[in-house]
Design an enzyme around this catalytic site. Structure first.
Site, mmCIF file in Angstrom:
data_model
loop_
_atom_site.group_PDB
_atom_site.id
_atom_site.type_symbol
_atom_site.label_atom_id
_atom_site.label_comp_id
_atom_site.label_asym_id
_atom_site.label_seq_id
_atom_site.Cartn_x
_atom_site.Cartn_y
_atom_site.Cartn_z
ATOM 1 N N ASP A 63 50.993 46.512 27.299
ATOM 2 C CA ASP A 63 50.270 45.371 26.748
ATOM 3 C C ASP A 63 50.999 44.117 27.212
ATOM 4 O OD1 ASP A 63 49.220 43.314 25.266
ATOM 5 O OD2 ASP A 63 49.373 44.349 23.330
ATOM 6 N N SER A 142 41.972 32.847 39.028
ATOM 7 C CA SER A 142 40.513 32.763 38.983
ATOM 8 C C SER A 142 40.081 31.489 39.691
ATOM 9 C CB SER A 142 40.011 32.714 37.537
ATOM 10 O OG SER A 142 38.620 32.410 37.530
ATOM 11 N N SER A 144 37.995 29.756 38.547
ATOM 12 C CA SER A 144 37.826 28.820 37.414
ATOM 13 C C SER A 144 38.944 27.797 37.353
ATOM 14 C CB SER A 144 37.819 29.574 36.082
ATOM 15 O OG SER A 144 36.801 30.500 36.045
ATOM 16 N N TYR A 154 40.825 29.365 29.331
ATOM 17 C CA TYR A 154 40.995 30.374 30.386
ATOM 18 C C TYR A 154 41.283 29.694 31.717
ATOM 19 C CZ TYR A 154 39.370 33.948 33.770
ATOM 20 O OH TYR A 154 39.257 34.830 34.817
ATOM 21 N N LYS A 158 44.769 29.937 33.911
ATOM 22 C CA LYS A 158 44.757 30.466 35.282
ATOM 23 C C LYS A 158 45.317 29.427 36.262
ATOM 24 C CE LYS A 158 42.780 34.638 35.045
ATOM 25 N NZ LYS A 158 43.561 35.860 35.271
ATOM 26 N N VAL A 187 33.060 38.732 39.984
ATOM 27 C CA VAL A 187 33.268 40.091 40.479
ATOM 28 C C VAL A 187 32.583 41.052 39.507
ATOM 29 C CG1 VAL A 187 34.978 41.826 41.122
ATOM 30 C CG2 VAL A 187 35.504 39.393 41.431
HETATM 31 N N1 LIG Z 1 35.446 39.905 36.971
HETATM 32 C C1 LIG Z 1 35.435 38.640 37.349
HETATM 33 O O1 LIG Z 1 34.361 38.029 37.603
HETATM 34 C C2 LIG Z 1 36.719 37.876 37.490
HETATM 35 C C3 LIG Z 1 36.653 36.603 38.086
HETATM 36 C C4 LIG Z 1 37.836 35.882 38.239
HETATM 37 C C5 LIG Z 1 39.037 36.424 37.792
HETATM 38 N N2 LIG Z 1 39.042 37.652 37.209
HETATM 39 C C6 LIG Z 1 40.332 38.135 36.734
HETATM 40 O O2 LIG Z 1 40.549 39.425 37.227
HETATM 41 C C7 LIG Z 1 41.361 40.159 36.309
HETATM 42 C C8 LIG Z 1 40.715 41.506 36.022
HETATM 43 O O3 LIG Z 1 39.431 41.280 35.535
HETATM 44 P P1 LIG Z 1 38.336 42.445 35.551
HETATM 45 O O4 LIG Z 1 37.029 41.774 35.720
HETATM 46 O O5 LIG Z 1 38.739 43.527 36.482
HETATM 47 O O6 LIG Z 1 38.432 42.945 34.045
HETATM 48 P P2 LIG Z 1 38.074 44.367 33.376
HETATM 49 O O7 LIG Z 1 37.615 44.045 31.999
HETATM 50 O O8 LIG Z 1 37.176 45.174 34.253
HETATM 51 O O9 LIG Z 1 39.494 45.075 33.293
HETATM 52 C C9 LIG Z 1 40.515 44.483 32.552
HETATM 53 C C10 LIG Z 1 41.583 45.525 32.304
HETATM 54 O O10 LIG Z 1 42.675 44.891 31.613
HETATM 55 C C11 LIG Z 1 43.055 45.732 30.527
HETATM 56 N N3 LIG Z 1 43.702 44.929 29.497
HETATM 57 C C12 LIG Z 1 43.123 44.179 28.531
HETATM 58 N N4 LIG Z 1 44.062 43.590 27.769
HETATM 59 C C13 LIG Z 1 45.266 43.973 28.267
HETATM 60 C C14 LIG Z 1 46.607 43.698 27.898
HETATM 61 N N5 LIG Z 1 46.893 42.919 26.847
HETATM 62 N N6 LIG Z 1 47.601 44.254 28.617
HETATM 63 C C15 LIG Z 1 47.311 45.077 29.676
HETATM 64 N N7 LIG Z 1 46.059 45.381 30.064
HETATM 65 C C16 LIG Z 1 45.045 44.823 29.364
HETATM 66 C C17 LIG Z 1 41.736 46.369 30.074
HETATM 67 O O11 LIG Z 1 41.974 47.542 29.292
HETATM 68 C C18 LIG Z 1 41.099 46.657 31.418
HETATM 69 O O12 LIG Z 1 41.515 47.893 31.955
HETATM 70 C C19 LIG Z 1 41.539 39.254 35.083
HETATM 71 O O13 LIG Z 1 42.767 38.593 35.166
HETATM 72 C C20 LIG Z 1 40.403 38.269 35.224
HETATM 73 O O14 LIG Z 1 40.683 37.025 34.617
HETATM 74 C C21 LIG Z 1 37.920 38.381 37.044
#
Ligand SMILES: NC(=O)c1ccc[n+]([C@@H]2O[C@H](COP(=O)([O-])OP(=O)(O)OC[C@H]3O[C@@H](n4cnc5c(N)ncnc54)[C@H](O)[C@@H]3O)[C@@H](O)[C@H]2O)c1
Length: 254
Positions: A63, A142, A144, A154, A158, A187
């Site tokens: 975590d 991100s 963002s 957020y 970031k 994504v």
């Molecule tokens: N999906 C998008 O559009 C997008 C866009 C820009 C940035 N991001 C960034 O990419 C990263 C991953 O996003 P994603 O879309 O793959 O998310 P996701 O929800 O598919 O996966 C997130 C993972 O993080 C885990 N998680 C949650 N809280 C946690 C904690 N406290 N400690 C450890 N693990 C934890 C969850 O269990 C999950 O496996 C994030 O940092 C997000 O901000 C995502």
């Protein structure tokens, strides 16, 4: 391409989405991987996939909001594999819950603790090992951070990652350790479960005609973590389908 033969990586947020794709990519390129997540079942499932493909990985409770948990997961990775070459901090998503309202001070703090301080915890725990291996850290930011997309807490948290890697690159470059950020736009991950129509609508704003796949971001993480990027440090690499260059493209849609 096996850029991570004999290397060891620790990945957070490893159970789903971009983290999962990163575990699979690094393992496919030869890395032994510590797969850390709060979702123990999800982490176990990605490890099973790695092992079935002939690779090596271990599932770890991690975590990123808890210093002891991060330290234990990094220590367990090093105990299992004897070294650490790559940190990929992927966890840190938008905690949401704002629904158009002004964020409270508690919401600002909680998002910052998760997204920014979470990354700092991972770096602090990994740094002695990365110095030893002359390794590399990649943080997931991100887009963002660059444009007003997503909530202010957020986006600001970031944005702080970009400055963090610049400072760390300067401080630890002489020891051979590199720090970079990848900054994805939309994504298609579990974040959008139940919201697939939005993903479909968003395609039009991307000059490349689609939203991102987790594998697109994992490829960028693997590049920055690898020796292919051995003279790249302190940068933020946008992985965004052309979104931030899209003004002309968007005007053509009017
Ligand atoms: N999906 C998008 O559009 C997008 C866009 C820009 C940035 N991001 C960034 O990419 C990263 C991953 O996003 P994603 O879309 O793959 O998310 P996701 O929800 O598919 O996966 C997130 C993972 O993080 C885990 N998680 C949650 N809280 C946690 C904690 N406290 N400690 C450890 N693990 C934890 C969850 O269990 C999950 O496996 C994030 O940092 C997000 O901000 C995502």
């Amino acid at each position: 391409m096996r850029r991570f033969e004999d290397k060891v990586a620790f990945v957070t947020g490893a159970a789903h989405g971009i983290g999962r794709a990163t575990v699979l990519r690094l393992a496919a390129e030869g890395a032994a991987v510590g797969a850390g997540d709060v979702d123990a079942g999800g982490a176990a499932s990605v490890v099973t996939e790695v092992v079935q493909a002939g690779g090596s990985a271990v599932a770890l409770d991690c975590d990123i909001t808890d210093t002891g948990s991060v330290e234990a997961a990094v220590a367990a990775t090093v105990a299992q594999y004897g070294r650490l070459d790559v940190l990929a901090n992927v966890a840190g998503h938008n905690l949401g819950g704002l629904e158009g309202a002004e964020p409270t001070e508690e919401q600002w703090g909680r998002q910052y603790d998760f997204t920014f301080t979470g990354a700092v915890r991972c770096i602090r725990a990994s740094l002695p090992h990365l110095v030893e291996s002359r390794g590399s850290a990649v943080l997931v930011g991100s887009i963002s951070a660059e444009i007003a997309l997503g909530t202010p807490p957020y986006a600001a948290a970031k944005a702080a990652l970009a400055n963090l890697v610049r400072n760390l690159a300067s401080d630890h470059g002489p020891k051979g350790v590199r720090f970079n950020v990848v900054a994805p736009a939309t994504v298609a991950t579990d974040r959008f479960i139940g919201n697939e129509a939005l993903l479909e609508e968003l395609k039009v704003i991307y000059p490349l005609g689609r939203v991102g796949k987790a594998e697109d971001v994992a490829a960028a993480i693997a590049f920055l973590a690898s020796d292919d990027a051995s003279w790249i440090t302190g940068i933020t690499l946008p992985v965004e389908g052309g979104l931030t260059s899209a003004t002309g493209h968007l005007l053509n849609l009017l």
